[in-house]
Every structure is written in C-alpha cells, then in structure tokens.
Design a protein around this motif. Structure first.
Motif, mmCIF file in Angstrom:
data_model
loop_
_atom_site.group_PDB
_atom_site.id
_atom_site.type_symbol
_atom_site.label_atom_id
_atom_site.label_comp_id
_atom_site.label_asym_id
_atom_site.label_seq_id
_atom_site.Cartn_x
_atom_site.Cartn_y
_atom_site.Cartn_z
ATOM 1 N N LEU A 226 80.826 65.294 35.502
ATOM 2 C CA LEU A 226 79.739 64.931 36.418
ATOM 3 C C LEU A 226 80.295 64.989 37.841
ATOM 4 O O LEU A 226 81.310 64.347 38.126
ATOM 5 C CB LEU A 226 79.248 63.501 36.137
ATOM 6 N N ALA A 227 79.645 65.722 38.739
ATOM 7 C CA ALA A 227 80.205 65.856 40.099
ATOM 8 C C ALA A 227 79.132 65.685 41.162
ATOM 9 O O ALA A 227 77.990 66.142 41.003
ATOM 10 C CB ALA A 227 80.887 67.207 40.256
ATOM 11 N N HIS A 228 79.534 65.048 42.258
ATOM 12 C CA HIS A 228 78.633 64.894 43.414
ATOM 13 C C HIS A 228 78.670 66.191 44.234
ATOM 14 O O HIS A 228 79.742 66.791 44.377
ATOM 15 C CB HIS A 228 79.097 63.691 44.260
ATOM 16 N N PRO A 229 77.520 66.626 44.795
ATOM 17 C CA PRO A 229 77.515 67.914 45.519
ATOM 18 C C PRO A 229 78.320 67.925 46.817
ATOM 19 O O PRO A 229 78.411 68.973 47.461
ATOM 20 C CB PRO A 229 76.027 68.170 45.778
ATOM 21 N N GLU A 230 78.905 66.795 47.214
ATOM 22 C CA GLU A 230 79.821 66.815 48.366
ATOM 23 C C GLU A 230 81.186 67.399 47.984
ATOM 24 O O GLU A 230 82.042 67.600 48.840
ATOM 25 C CB GLU A 230 80.007 65.396 48.921
ATOM 26 N N CYS A 231 81.390 67.667 46.663
ATOM 27 C CA CYS A 231 82.669 68.267 46.229
ATOM 28 C C CYS A 231 82.707 69.750 46.581
ATOM 29 O O CYS A 231 81.672 70.397 46.747
ATOM 30 C CB CYS A 231 82.820 68.145 44.708
ATOM 31 N N LYS A 232 83.920 70.300 46.612
ATOM 32 C CA LYS A 232 84.102 71.740 46.882
ATOM 33 C C LYS A 232 83.497 72.573 45.748
ATOM 34 O O LYS A 232 83.414 72.103 44.613
ATOM 35 C CB LYS A 232 85.603 72.067 46.958
ATOM 36 N N SER A 233 83.179 73.852 46.072
ATOM 37 C CA SER A 233 82.515 74.699 45.070
ATOM 38 C C SER A 233 83.380 74.888 43.818
ATOM 39 O O SER A 233 82.865 74.965 42.706
ATOM 40 C CB SER A 233 82.142 76.050 45.679
ATOM 41 N N GLU A 234 84.723 74.938 43.969
ATOM 42 C CA GLU A 234 85.606 75.125 42.799
ATOM 43 C C GLU A 234 85.430 73.982 41.798
ATOM 44 O O GLU A 234 85.544 74.172 40.593
ATOM 45 C CB GLU A 234 87.093 75.162 43.211
ATOM 46 N N SER B 250 82.855 67.549 56.309
ATOM 47 C CA SER B 250 83.031 67.277 54.881
ATOM 48 C C SER B 250 83.386 65.807 54.675
ATOM 49 O O SER B 250 83.769 65.119 55.609
ATOM 50 C CB SER B 250 84.126 68.174 54.281
ATOM 51 N N CYS B 251 83.245 65.382 53.433
ATOM 52 C CA CYS B 251 83.594 64.003 53.082
ATOM 53 C C CYS B 251 85.046 63.992 52.619
ATOM 54 O O CYS B 251 85.400 64.725 51.687
ATOM 55 C CB CYS B 251 82.674 63.542 51.954
ATOM 56 N N PHE B 252 85.868 63.165 53.225
ATOM 57 C CA PHE B 252 87.310 63.176 52.900
ATOM 58 C C PHE B 252 87.558 62.763 51.446
ATOM 59 O O PHE B 252 88.578 63.121 50.881
ATOM 60 C CB PHE B 252 88.085 62.261 53.867
ATOM 61 N N VAL B 253 86.635 62.047 50.849
ATOM 62 C CA VAL B 253 86.813 61.618 49.453
ATOM 63 C C VAL B 253 86.537 62.802 48.514
ATOM 64 O O VAL B 253 87.390 63.192 47.702
ATOM 65 C CB VAL B 253 85.841 60.456 49.104
ATOM 66 N N HIS B 254 85.352 63.394 48.656
ATOM 67 C CA HIS B 254 84.943 64.452 47.726
ATOM 68 C C HIS B 254 85.694 65.753 47.951
ATOM 69 O O HIS B 254 85.963 66.506 47.019
ATOM 70 C CB HIS B 254 83.430 64.662 47.822
ATOM 71 N N GLU B 255 86.044 66.028 49.211
ATOM 72 C CA GLU B 255 86.770 67.252 49.570
ATOM 73 C C GLU B 255 88.124 67.304 48.859
ATOM 74 O O GLU B 255 88.634 68.377 48.569
ATOM 75 C CB GLU B 255 86.962 67.221 51.106
ATOM 76 N N ASN B 256 88.682 66.137 48.565
ATOM 77 C CA ASN B 256 90.068 66.112 48.077
ATOM 78 C C ASN B 256 90.226 65.930 46.575
ATOM 79 O O ASN B 256 91.347 65.746 46.103
ATOM 80 C CB ASN B 256 90.852 65.017 48.820
ATOM 81 N N PHE B 257 89.127 65.979 45.819
ATOM 82 C CA PHE B 257 89.325 65.941 44.373
ATOM 83 C C PHE B 257 90.052 67.215 43.943
ATOM 84 O O PHE B 257 89.735 68.311 44.409
ATOM 85 C CB PHE B 257 87.991 65.784 43.627
#
Ligand code: 13P
Ligand code: SF4
Length: 325
Positions: free
Chosen positions: A208-216, A183-190
């Motif tokens: 607006l969200a990048h798909p590297e973010c968590k599903s929630e 995972s990407c440490f940036v997007h994982e932690n939003f």
C-alpha cells in the motif's frame, strides 16, 4: 500565520490527569479535537474526529464547535481556519510545518503564473494560505485525479507543489501538467531496494503506497491512495498482510480496524519513515493549547476570502463527481 505566546512546553504537574483535563476543557469550551492519521497514537485516541486531509477539511467546514484544536500540521490548521473563520483554531505546536508546503512560496508561484498565461493552477492541500489564494482549485490525494479530469483535456494546468503526486496524476490521466519541483521528505525517501527485500520476505503481502512516493515505489504497489483510501483498502482486501509505504502512525488505525491482519511498515533510506512535523504534537501540548488557547491560527480576512474559493471549489467538484456527500 500562527501566533504563539510561548505556552507550548509549559510544565504540567505530575498529579494532573492530562486526558481527563483535556476532556473536561473540551466540554467547558465547546472545543473539538481533529487529528490526522499521522498523529501519535495517544492523540488519535483522544481526537473527536480522525481523518485524511480532505475529511478533516470537511469536518472543519461543518462543525458547530467554538474552538477547533487541529492536530496535524500547519497547512491543515490553516485550511480549518479558512473554512471556519469565525472559530478559534488552535494548534498544539506552531512549528509543525510540512516540507511540501515549505517548497512553494507565493512569490515564485506568481512568477510562474505570469510566465504561463492560460494555465490554471491546481494546488495540493499541502500549501500555505498565500499559495491557495493564487490557486484555481485545491486538491487532496483523495480527489486529485477526479478533479484534474473534470477539466477539459486541452486545459493547460500548473500543478504545485508535489512533483511525485503530479507525475502520478499525469500518468493516470494522460495529462501533461506543468509540475512544481517539490516533494515530501518522508515519502521521497522510502527505499525501493528495502521494499523489494520486504516483498521477498513477505511474498503474500500487498503493498500500500501514498502517491507522494516516487514512481519506482508506486510501480511496486498493489494499491495507491490517500491515507483514508489505504486504510479502506486494507479493511476490504482479502489479503492478511500489508507492507505500508507511508508514515507509520497510520498503522494505529489500520491495526484497530483489522486486529487480525499484519501490517509491516516500509523502510526509509535516510530516516525512520516518520514525519517529525506530525510527531511534534504531544498530549501535553494539546493540554497546554486548550488551557491557554494558544498557539492560534490567524489569517487576515482578505487572504481568507481569496483562499477559501479554491477550497470550496474542491469540495463542490468532489460532490459533483460523487467523491463526497
Ligand atoms: P492525506 O491527504 O492522504 O491524508 O495526506 C496528507 C499528507 O500530508 C500526506 O503526507
Ligand atoms: Fe508534509 Fe510529508 Fe509530513 Fe505529510 S508526511 S505532513 S507531506 S512533510
């Protein structure tokens, strides 16, 4: 591999016009600067071309410059070198890695492939050249769903390394790809909680969200896409406010394209939401790398020949399905 002879932090005299000198050296050396949307504002401002991972790869494949200065992270510079092996590819800082690329090494991927015969490997562009060499087709967040759907429904697939992007594609396409645990440490932690707070504070705003973010996070988004897709959406949308759940440097281009709209950066639960790898690059380092032609990306011919195949396949499929020209 990036060869660094150590000029990165060479001090520059106060009387030097850094931007003027960069422009002069670019001309003298027939060099181009390509910059990702996550670069610092001043680097985006002096770049000849700014884009997402896919667009930067396309640009690198076509440019007739002798030198490409790749302002992004190392996997982007490696992709440029793989696509343009005869060109000199320079980076401002050899330490600009990526937590996703670091999460997947070729040895472990080879083992997973051996354990899963019949599977093809689809790799996110955020991978090393060694991993790309073991890959059937590379994807970026701009084309991932389309490329996965271009394979028959019953084709078993291993997807590396981003589990968040992988499960997003699985949900959208109904596939059941086997996912790597990166995972990407940036997007994982939003933070989901902070996003809900922002949504309550700005009820009119679109998320607006990048798909590297968590599903929630993605479930709360009005638009999910690559950096370029998010940018395009913000331009086209009638909405005047956006909560942006990706690296906040993209706000530079968003504000430039839509000066009358409001862009609110999302909040991370652990850090500032910034990618410290992307921010390692500075104007001073761009100046030093052009001047000393160092650090330089070097990839052995044999590795280049293997790694270029899945990247070319990505460009080919993207053309066939109408995603690029
Ligand atoms: P894009 O392909 O959307 O530009 O993303 C690259 C990246 O590293 C996102 O974290
Ligand atoms: Fe890698 Fe994440 Fe930085 Fe993008 S934001 S370069 S995926 S660490």
């Amino acid at each position: 591999m990036i060869i660094d002879n150590g000029y990165v932090n060479t001090l520059i005299g106060k009387d030097i016009d850094i931007v003027g000198e960069i422009i002069r050296m670019k001309k003298e050396k027939n060099a181009v600067i390509i910059g990702h949307y996550y670069q610092r504002d001043d680097i985006q401002a002096i770049s000849d071309y700014v884009g997402d991972s896919l667009a930067l790869a396309q640009f690198a494949a076509k440019t007739d410059a002798d030198i490409i200065v790749s302002c992004g992270v190392n996997f982007m510079a490696e992709t440029a070198k793989i696509l343009s092996p005869s060109k000199k590819v320079l980076v401002p800082d050899a330490n600009a890695g990526c937590s996703l690329a670091d999460s997947c090494n070729a040895k472990d991927l080879k083992r997973l492939k051996d354990e899963n015969p019949g599977h093809i490997v689809i790799s996110y562009a955020n991978t090393t050249a060694d991993v790309k060499a073991l890959t059937d087709v590379v994807v970026t967040s701009s084309n991932a769903c389309g490329i996965v759907e271009s394979f028959p429904e019953d084709q078993p697939i291993i997807f590396v390394p981003d589990k968040n992007l992988g499960s997003y594609i699985n949900r959208l396409t109904g596939r059941n790809m086997k996912l790597w645990n990166g995972s990407c440490f940036v997007h994982e932690n939003f933070s989901v909680e902070k996003l809900v707070e922002l949504k309550n504070k700005y009820p009119e705003a679109e998320v607006l969200a990048h798909p590297e973010c968590k599903s929630e996070i993605l479930e709360l988004a009005d638009n999910v896409g690559s950096t370029k897709a998010l940018l395009d959406y913000s331009v086209k949308s009638d909405c005047g406010q956006f909560i942006v759940v990706t690296e906040p440097s993209i706000l530079y281009e968003m504000k430039k394209s839509c000066p009358n709209k409001k862009f609110i950066p999302a909040v991370s639960s652990t850090n500032c939401g910034e990618c410290h790898y992307m921010r390692m690059n500075t104007l001073e380092k761009v100046y030093n790398c052009l001047k000393h032609e160092n650090p330089e990306v070097v990839i052995e011919d044999e590795l280049c020949e293997k790694a270029v195949k899945p990247i070319n396949r990505m460009l080919e499929i993207s053309k066939n399905i109408g995603l690029i020209k």
